[in-house]
Design a protein around this motif. Sequence first.
Motif, PDB file in Angstrom:
ATOM      1  N   HIS A 124      33.796  36.903  35.091  1.00  0.00           N
ATOM      2  CA  HIS A 124      34.016  37.404  33.650  1.00  0.00           C
ATOM      3  C   HIS A 124      34.143  36.217  32.871  1.00  0.00           C
ATOM      4  O   HIS A 124      35.623  36.059  31.987  1.00  0.00           O
ATOM      5  N   GLU A 125      33.190  35.162  32.570  1.00  0.00           N
ATOM      6  CA  GLU A 125      32.788  34.189  31.782  1.00  0.00           C
ATOM      7  C   GLU A 125      34.248  33.676  31.388  1.00  0.00           C
ATOM      8  O   GLU A 125      34.794  32.930  30.430  1.00  0.00           O
ATOM      9  N   GLY A 126      35.458  33.606  32.456  1.00  0.00           N
ATOM     10  CA  GLY A 126      36.916  32.280  31.906  1.00  0.00           C
ATOM     11  C   GLY A 126      37.807  32.902  31.924  1.00  0.00           C
ATOM     12  O   GLY A 126      38.387  32.373  32.102  1.00  0.00           O
ATOM     13  N   GLN A 127      37.715  34.447  31.936  1.00  0.00           N
ATOM     14  CA  GLN A 127      39.216  34.975  32.039  1.00  0.00           C
ATOM     15  C   GLN A 127      39.513  36.818  31.752  1.00  0.00           C
ATOM     16  O   GLN A 127      38.019  37.111  32.133  1.00  0.00           O
ATOM     17  N   PHE A 128      39.700  36.860  33.057  1.00  0.00           N
ATOM     18  CA  PHE A 128      39.984  38.176  33.644  1.00  0.00           C
ATOM     19  C   PHE A 128      41.549  38.621  33.392  1.00  0.00           C
ATOM     20  O   PHE A 128      42.632  38.432  33.905  1.00  0.00           O
ATOM     21  N   THR A 129      41.712  40.543  33.476  1.00  0.00           N
ATOM     22  CA  THR A 129      42.760  40.738  33.979  1.00  0.00           C
ATOM     23  C   THR A 129      43.016  41.291  35.057  1.00  0.00           C
ATOM     24  O   THR A 129      41.436  41.943  36.002  1.00  0.00           O
ATOM     25  N   ILE A 130      44.097  41.713  35.800  1.00  0.00           N
ATOM     26  CA  ILE A 130      44.197  42.661  37.515  1.00  0.00           C
ATOM     27  C   ILE A 130      42.766  43.912  37.323  1.00  0.00           C
ATOM     28  O   ILE A 130      41.894  43.703  38.687  1.00  0.00           O
ATOM     29  N   ASP A 131      43.500  44.408  36.151  1.00  0.00           N
ATOM     30  CA  ASP A 131      42.627  45.623  35.751  1.00  0.00           C
ATOM     31  C   ASP A 131      40.517  45.298  36.193  1.00  0.00           C
ATOM     32  O   ASP A 131      40.044  46.743  36.450  1.00  0.00           O
ATOM     33  N   GLN A 132      40.763  44.536  35.278  1.00  0.00           N
ATOM     34  CA  GLN A 132      39.551  44.243  35.271  1.00  0.00           C
ATOM     35  C   GLN A 132      38.451  44.115  36.294  1.00  0.00           C
ATOM     36  O   GLN A 132      37.299  44.227  36.839  1.00  0.00           O
ATOM     37  N   VAL A 133      39.339  43.286  37.876  1.00  0.00           N
ATOM     38  CA  VAL A 133      38.757  43.374  38.224  1.00  0.00           C
ATOM     39  C   VAL A 133      38.764  43.380  39.761  1.00  0.00           C
ATOM     40  O   VAL A 133      38.189  43.569  40.755  1.00  0.00           O
ATOM     41  N   GLN A 134      39.264  45.042  39.902  1.00  0.00           N
ATOM     42  CA  GLN A 134      39.308  45.596  41.103  1.00  0.00           C
ATOM     43  C   GLN A 134      38.283  46.556  41.590  1.00  0.00           C
ATOM     44  O   GLN A 134      38.155  46.192  42.499  1.00  0.00           O
ATOM     45  N   GLY A 135      37.334  46.802  41.162  1.00  0.00           N
ATOM     46  CA  GLY A 135      35.750  46.488  41.671  1.00  0.00           C
ATOM     47  C   GLY A 135      35.219  45.840  41.888  1.00  0.00           C
ATOM     48  O   GLY A 135      34.796  45.533  42.978  1.00  0.00           O
ATOM     49  N   ASP A 136      35.337  44.094  41.259  1.00  0.00           N
ATOM     50  CA  ASP A 136      35.104  43.445  41.971  1.00  0.00           C
ATOM     51  C   ASP A 136      35.487  42.707  43.054  1.00  0.00           C
ATOM     52  O   ASP A 136      34.912  42.526  44.045  1.00  0.00           O
ATOM     53  N   LEU A 137      36.885  43.163  43.680  1.00  0.00           N
ATOM     54  CA  LEU A 137      37.308  42.863  44.573  1.00  0.00           C
ATOM     55  C   LEU A 137      37.005  43.539  45.533  1.00  0.00           C
ATOM     56  O   LEU A 137      36.574  43.134  47.070  1.00  0.00           O
ATOM     57  N   GLN A 138      36.969  44.823  45.096  1.00  0.00           N
ATOM     58  CA  GLN A 138      36.300  45.856  46.404  1.00  0.00           C
ATOM     59  C   GLN A 138      35.073  45.217  47.264  1.00  0.00           C
ATOM     60  O   GLN A 138      35.138  45.054  47.691  1.00  0.00           O
ATOM     61  N   MET A 139      34.142  45.081  45.964  1.00  0.00           N
ATOM     62  CA  MET A 139      32.288  44.815  46.512  1.00  0.00           C
ATOM     63  C   MET A 139      32.510  43.297  47.299  1.00  0.00           C
ATOM     64  O   MET A 139      31.600  42.974  47.778  1.00  0.00           O
ATOM     65  N   LEU A 140      33.525  42.175  46.398  1.00  0.00           N
ATOM     66  CA  LEU A 140      33.284  40.690  47.039  1.00  0.00           C
ATOM     67  C   LEU A 140      33.986  41.674  48.635  1.00  0.00           C
ATOM     68  O   LEU A 140      33.552  41.031  49.903  1.00  0.00           O
ATOM     69  N   PHE A 141      34.963  42.290  49.040  1.00  0.00           N
ATOM     70  CA  PHE A 141      35.413  42.604  49.805  1.00  0.00           C
ATOM     71  C   PHE A 141      34.067  43.165  51.177  1.00  0.00           C
ATOM     72  O   PHE A 141      33.941  42.795  52.172  1.00  0.00           O
ATOM     73  N   ASP A 142      33.139  43.904  50.668  1.00  0.00           N
ATOM     74  CA  ASP A 142      32.516  44.462  51.474  1.00  0.00           C
ATOM     75  C   ASP A 142      31.503  43.843  51.983  1.00  0.00           C
ATOM     76  O   ASP A 142      30.839  44.097  52.821  1.00  0.00           O
ATOM     77  N   ARG A 143      31.067  43.329  51.050  1.00  0.00           N
ATOM     78  CA  ARG A 143      29.973  41.993  50.776  1.00  0.00           C
ATOM     79  C   ARG A 143      30.608  41.131  52.227  1.00  0.00           C
ATOM     80  O   ARG A 143      29.933  40.834  52.997  1.00  0.00           O
ATOM     81  N   GLN A 144      31.920  40.390  52.124  1.00  0.00           N
ATOM     82  CA  GLN A 144      32.202  39.202  52.811  1.00  0.00           C
ATOM     83  C   GLN A 144      32.912  39.991  54.642  1.00  0.00           C
ATOM     84  O   GLN A 144      31.728  38.997  55.597  1.00  0.00           O
ATOM     85  N   TYR A 145      32.913  41.221  54.581  1.00  0.00           N
ATOM     86  CA  TYR A 145      33.639  41.229  55.516  1.00  0.00           C
ATOM     87  C   TYR A 145      32.900  42.358  56.409  1.00  0.00           C
ATOM     88  O   TYR A 145      32.405  43.361  55.690  1.00  0.00           O
ATOM     89  N   ILE A 146      31.729  42.516  57.396  1.00  0.00           N
ATOM     90  CA  ILE A 146      30.823  43.861  58.075  1.00  0.00           C
ATOM     91  C   ILE A 146      31.485  44.077  58.710  1.00  0.00           C
ATOM     92  O   ILE A 146      31.875  43.403  59.954  1.00  0.00           O
TER      93      ILE A 146
END
Length: 374
Positions: A124-146
Amino acid sequence: AQTAAKSAKKGAEAAKKAGEFIARHKKVFLIIGGIGLVLVLLLGLLQSCSSMFGGGVSNIVASSYLSEDADLLAAEAAYCAKEDELRRYLDTYEQTHDYDEYHYDLDEIEHDPYVLLSILSALHEGQFTIDQVQGDLQMLFDRQYILTETVEVERRYYIETDTWTDEEGNTHTESYRVYYDYYICTVRLENFDLSHLPVYMMDQETLSMYAVYMSTLGNRPDLFPSSGYVPKYVTNPPAKYEIPAEYLSDERFATLITEAEKYLGFPYVWGGSSPQTSFDCSGFVSYVLTSSGLCNTGRLGAQGLYNISTPVSEPQPGDLVFFVGTYDTPGVSHVGFYVGDGMLLHCGDPIQYTSLNTNYWQSHLYAYGRPPYN
């Protein structure tokens, strides 16, 4: 008097500009100004990583987490909540499923908060809000844990015996098989390691941003003091090491070390292979060999570097050291430069000098090899 007046005017202008800069980046300076220790630690971090992103106040900002603390902490809490949910699911698996037999092959459920926040900040080019990253959190979680759940059905039987007496009073016994389905469930959880994801999902520019954030921990070692990265990078950074002068009299080895020491303190970045993205172990060795002009290897992995090297039983400074089993991969898993007297220069986390005479390194030591120097 005129000279003094001009100096005073310049000083006032400089102070005004500094004030405007601080106002624009008020949050960062409140953080740094409010925690004296953080500033001292920060200056040390910037010095060790200056060749990656330069120096100066503007680069302090560029290498800092600029999101609000509330958003940084909320992102970490949200990711932990996902992990907690996964942990509860596995802990109660046999209460919520109905199989006859269970087998488990489970990696640890864990991540480092600085890795998570550095990924999100880079995306997010340095700055984000929690609302902006909800999708990113799920995407990262799905890629980290199989998680895989496999059920096998075996056709089994047990012996049933019937006994009866006929009209003449004779007793008879008859046995027969009773078949049934037997369900075996195997549950596997692979933790791919959150720090391994950036190279697969970022372009070079974004990966470079991630490397910078990791090199400074976003200039916020106070956020998560229990993180393993804080002692590695801040409170107990790698000790300096002076190579004996007689080894440096070898021109080739001196050239190698001159190039390699430029990157001391750089963070370990899985898949990294340049100063812009930082390095992993083989990326560091490949880059130093090639950039020093001593051996044009291109980008090779640890096994590839072993394959092009000539095995040696009595290593000399400048030879490579190869290890196996440092993580779960077939073949050679780690590589670094032997610098003499039982010392290794390698891309650990961060790039550092390390003694080979420890139980850990001795237990994983595989071989020494001499690359095909020009």
